[in-house]
Enzyme design. Structure first.
Site, mmCIF file in Angstrom:
data_model
loop_
_atom_site.group_PDB
_atom_site.id
_atom_site.type_symbol
_atom_site.label_atom_id
_atom_site.label_comp_id
_atom_site.label_asym_id
_atom_site.label_seq_id
_atom_site.Cartn_x
_atom_site.Cartn_y
_atom_site.Cartn_z
ATOM 1 N N HIS A 47 16.306 52.063 35.957
ATOM 2 C CA HIS A 47 16.455 52.889 37.223
ATOM 3 C C HIS A 47 15.714 52.403 38.126
ATOM 4 C CE1 HIS A 47 18.660 56.826 38.520
ATOM 5 N NE2 HIS A 47 18.549 55.678 39.396
ATOM 6 N N ARG A 92 25.158 56.118 38.917
ATOM 7 C CA ARG A 92 24.539 56.894 38.108
ATOM 8 C C ARG A 92 25.448 56.821 36.883
ATOM 9 N NH1 ARG A 92 21.064 57.811 40.853
ATOM 10 N NH2 ARG A 92 20.527 59.699 42.144
#
Length: 311
Positions: A274, A226
């Site tokens: 991502h 993250r």
């Protein structure tokens, strides 16, 4: 007699693929994507990724919430989350994809591929004698269901692998440490740092300017967990000053990464959107179905999480 119903929500995952694979596993379940087209009272299961505020509150009889991914930080702090079991995905496909991403990113630095890429653009034949992989110290920050297998893959490839986690792990071939009091020493000895921590109140901003400065000169950083685990302005400063030589970043504080963000123009940063580890319905549906079967039998689901902890 009313059938069980499941509500699906995700702006990123294909609902038709999930419907096909999940109903093949559970033909007695009704699969819905439109909250307004189903009687809320018969919705017992939710399979979601970042649903809008208030989403869960409209279904009073939920028995299980399954998060469409490994990270559950988006569920933490919601005021509509029901008091029911919550699970996350951790199928073998996700593990394989993450391990392959980590291997690619580490090997790219270990074999100086990033340097050869730039030399090619200059039309320059640049030879760098390879180092033995066993001499290259790779640190994996986070040894959970994705980090542990990634560390093992690095060991099998021949790297000198160290790992750090909240609680002590025992992984063959990995020199493990644990606890906040050991983190600084861990970072001081790492040439290539791989971040695979969940985002929790404790890990948010964990790698701040002070900790980034602990990494040895020439260190490389790979973040596939993250974005907010790393202090982004501090990382930009470290990359611009050369405190950190290179970074491979799959995750960011704001996603998609804004067009005017400094990372886009930095030659020592590789950006991916991502995708280090994504959910493949064909593999993950079996685990989702098994969690539903377990809940129906009064058992806890697979990969249960505590949203208060964030994992």
């Amino acid at each position: 007699m009313s059938r069980d119903a499941l509500i699906f929500y995700s702006e990123f995952d294909d609902p038709e693929a999930w419907k096909k694979t999940l109903t093949a596993e559970l033909p007695d379940i009704d699969f819905h994507t439109d909250p307004d087209a189903v009687d809320p009272a018969i919705v017992h299961y939710a399979l979601t990724w970042k649903p809008p505020a208030g989403f869960f509150g409209r279904f009073p009889n939920l028995k299980l919430v399954t998060n469409l991914g490994a990270g559950v930080d988006s569920l933490v702090g919601r005021d509509d989350l029901p008091d029911v079991p919550i699970s996350r995905l951790s199928d073998t496909g996700m593990v394989s994809l993450m391990s392959s991403y980590v291997l690619f990113s580490v090997i790219r630095y270990a074999r100086d591929i990033h340097i050869f890429e730039r030399a090619q653009r200059r039309g320059e034949w640049k030879y760098i004698h390879p180092r033995a992989l066993s001499d290259i110290r790779v640190g994996v920050l986070g040894l959970g269901e994705l980090g542990g297998p990634a560390a093992q893959a690095l060991v099998r490839t021949g790297f000198d692998v160290r790992g750090w986690s909240r609680s002590l792990k025992d992984i063959p071939g990995v020199r493990c440490s644990a606890g906040s009091d050991t983190l600084d020493d861990f970072l001081r000895d790492i040439e290539i740092l791989v971040i695979l921590l969940p985002l929790t109140p404790e890990t948010r901003g964990l790698l701040d300017a002070r900790r980034l400065a602990l990494l040895p000169a020439g260190a490389k950083l790979i973040n596939a967990s993250r974005g907010a685990v790393v202090d982004e302005p501090a990382l930009i400063d470290a990359l611009q000053s050369g405190t950190i030589e290179e970074a491979t970043l799959d995750v960011f504080t704001v996603e998609p990464l804004p067009r005017n963000h400094a990372f886009w123009s930095m030659k020592n940063v590789l950006i991916t959107p991502h995708l280090a580890s994504i959910t493949v319905p064909e593999a993950a549906a079996r685990e989702v179905a098994e969690s539903i079967r377990r809940v129906r039998s009064g058992l806890p689901p697979l990969h249960g999480i505590d949203p208060r902890r964030g994992y």
